[in-house]
Design a protein around this motif. Structure first.
Motif, short mmCIF file in Angstrom:
data_model
loop_
_atom_site.label_atom_id
_atom_site.label_comp_id
_atom_site.label_asym_id
_atom_site.label_seq_id
_atom_site.Cartn_x
_atom_site.Cartn_y
_atom_site.Cartn_z
N VAL A 131 0.84 -1.19 0.00
CA VAL A 131 0.00 0.00 0.00
C VAL A 131 0.88 1.25 0.00
O VAL A 131 1.85 1.34 0.77
N LEU A 132 0.53 2.21 -0.85
CA LEU A 132 1.20 3.51 -0.91
C LEU A 132 0.17 4.58 -0.59
O LEU A 132 -0.91 4.63 -1.19
N VAL A 133 0.51 5.44 0.40
CA VAL A 133 -0.36 6.55 0.81
C VAL A 133 0.38 7.85 0.55
O VAL A 133 1.52 8.02 1.00
N ILE A 134 -0.26 8.77 -0.18
CA ILE A 134 0.27 10.12 -0.39
C ILE A 134 -0.80 11.10 0.04
O ILE A 134 -1.96 10.98 -0.34
N ASP A 135 -0.41 12.08 0.86
CA ASP A 135 -1.33 13.06 1.43
C ASP A 135 -0.59 14.39 1.49
O ASP A 135 0.26 14.59 2.36
N THR A 136 -0.87 15.29 0.52
CA THR A 136 -0.12 16.54 0.49
C THR A 136 -0.95 17.70 -0.08
O THR A 136 -2.10 17.53 -0.45
N VAL A 169 -6.86 1.66 -6.78
CA VAL A 169 -7.07 2.84 -5.96
C VAL A 169 -8.04 2.47 -4.84
O VAL A 169 -9.20 2.15 -5.07
N LEU A 170 -7.54 2.49 -3.61
CA LEU A 170 -8.37 2.18 -2.44
C LEU A 170 -9.23 3.36 -2.05
O LEU A 170 -10.37 3.19 -1.62
N ALA A 171 -8.67 4.57 -2.18
CA ALA A 171 -9.41 5.80 -1.87
C ALA A 171 -8.67 6.98 -2.47
O ALA A 171 -7.44 6.97 -2.56
N PHE A 172 -9.44 8.00 -2.87
CA PHE A 172 -8.86 9.24 -3.37
C PHE A 172 -9.75 10.39 -2.91
O PHE A 172 -10.97 10.33 -3.07
N GLU A 173 -9.12 11.41 -2.33
CA GLU A 173 -9.86 12.60 -1.92
C GLU A 173 -9.16 13.82 -2.48
O GLU A 173 -7.95 14.00 -2.31
N ASP A 174 -9.93 14.66 -3.14
CA ASP A 174 -9.44 15.87 -3.78
C ASP A 174 -10.02 17.07 -3.05
O ASP A 174 -11.20 17.06 -2.69
N ALA A 175 -9.21 18.09 -2.82
CA ALA A 175 -9.68 19.34 -2.22
C ALA A 175 -10.25 19.15 -0.83
O ALA A 175 -11.30 19.65 -0.49
N ARG A 176 -9.50 18.42 0.00
CA ARG A 176 -9.87 18.23 1.40
C ARG A 176 -9.19 19.31 2.24
O ARG A 176 -8.05 19.68 1.99
N LYS A 177 -9.88 19.82 3.23
CA LYS A 177 -9.30 20.85 4.08
C LYS A 177 -8.15 20.28 4.89
O LYS A 177 -8.26 19.24 5.52
N GLY A 178 -7.00 20.96 4.85
CA GLY A 178 -5.83 20.53 5.61
C GLY A 178 -5.92 20.92 7.07
O GLY A 178 -6.74 21.72 7.47
N ARG A 179 -5.02 20.32 7.88
CA ARG A 179 -5.03 20.61 9.32
C ARG A 179 -3.67 21.10 9.81
O ARG A 179 -3.41 21.04 10.99
N CYS A 180 -2.81 21.53 8.93
CA CYS A 180 -1.45 21.87 9.35
C CYS A 180 -1.23 23.37 9.44
O CYS A 180 -0.23 23.90 8.97
N ASN A 181 -2.18 24.08 10.02
CA ASN A 181 -2.05 25.52 10.24
C ASN A 181 -1.80 26.26 8.92
O ASN A 181 -1.00 27.19 8.86
N THR A 182 -2.44 25.82 7.86
CA THR A 182 -2.33 26.49 6.57
C THR A 182 -3.70 26.52 5.92
O THR A 182 -4.54 25.67 6.19
N ALA A 183 -3.90 27.49 5.07
CA ALA A 183 -5.19 27.61 4.39
C ALA A 183 -5.29 26.70 3.17
O ALA A 183 -6.35 26.57 2.59
N LEU A 184 -4.19 26.08 2.77
CA LEU A 184 -4.20 25.26 1.56
C LEU A 184 -5.03 24.00 1.73
O LEU A 184 -5.04 23.37 2.79
N LEU A 185 -5.69 23.62 0.65
CA LEU A 185 -6.39 22.34 0.62
C LEU A 185 -5.39 21.22 0.36
O LEU A 185 -4.27 21.45 -0.07
N LYS A 186 -5.83 19.98 0.61
CA LYS A 186 -4.96 18.83 0.42
C LYS A 186 -5.62 17.81 -0.51
O LYS A 186 -6.83 17.84 -0.72
#
Length: 196
Positions: A131-136, A169-186
């Motif tokens: 399994v490969l997970v990328i979250d950025t 593809v087990l799961a894909f999420e586009d334009a999810r709100k990030g939680r790392c003190n930034t306004a950027l989506l993930k």
């Protein structure tokens, strides 16, 4: 470039108030780590190691790679406190020069880091069933956070384009709100290498 990056991240991780790597492991990792066929893992650009620590607590043997010796030193200190059966092996690595061994890992995780040339290499590192997970972070004109270099931000729908029919593809999420003190989506994806 590597020396400049190392100094940048060493400075951030030397500050006890940094927020970039504090908190929980990636939500996508927590959803799919149990799908790995065995317990050998790789955490790429691990920082202070929230994902590596999570995996070690669940019995994984984790290779944790980062350019910052300071971040890895902090990770090693936390790893020594783990009560689980897993281990963390910290390695200082310039990921621009990294050549991974082929088919060596059951699970690979990359969060808050984008190196487009590295994604196909990481996919080759997976063992069958791995399994490969990328979250950025991704480009987001609505966020108002315009000071990020777009070379390090995903485009809408980009992650699935790196994986061919050899991956499920087990799961894909586009334009999810990030939680790392930034306004950027993930953007986040979990894929499994289909056994031949």
């Amino acid at each position: 470039m590597a020396q400049k990056d190392r100094l940048k991240w060493d400075t951030k991780y030397s500050d006890g108030h940094h927020l970039i790597e504090k908190g929980e492991a990636s939500f996508m990792l927590k959803r799919f780590y149990h799908k790995a066929p065995a317990k050998r893992a790789l955490d790429v650009a691990c920082g202070t190691g929230r994902n590596a620590l999570f995996l070690a607590e669940h019995g994984f043997e984790v290779d944790a790679l980062d350019i910052s010796p300071v971040g890895l030193q902090r990770l090693q200190g936390h790893a020594e406190q783990i009560s689980g059966a897993g281990t963390v092996n910290c390695q200082v690595v310039d990921l621009d020069e990294y050549s991974p061994p082929k088919a060596n890992y059951d699970l690979i995780v990359v969060t808050n880091y984008l190196n487009r040339c590295l994604i196909p290499k990481l996919a080759r590192e997976l063992r069958e069933g791995g399994v490969l997970v990328i979250d950025t972070f991704m480009v987001d004109s609505r966020s108002g956070a315009q000071d990020f270099n777009p070379d390090y931000l995903l485009r809408a729908g980009e992650l699935p384009t790196y994986f061919d029919g050899a991956f499920e593809v087990l799961a894909f999420e586009d334009a999810r709100k990030g939680r790392c003190n930034t306004a950027l989506l993930k953007q986040a994806i979990a894929v499994r290498k289909i056994p031949a």
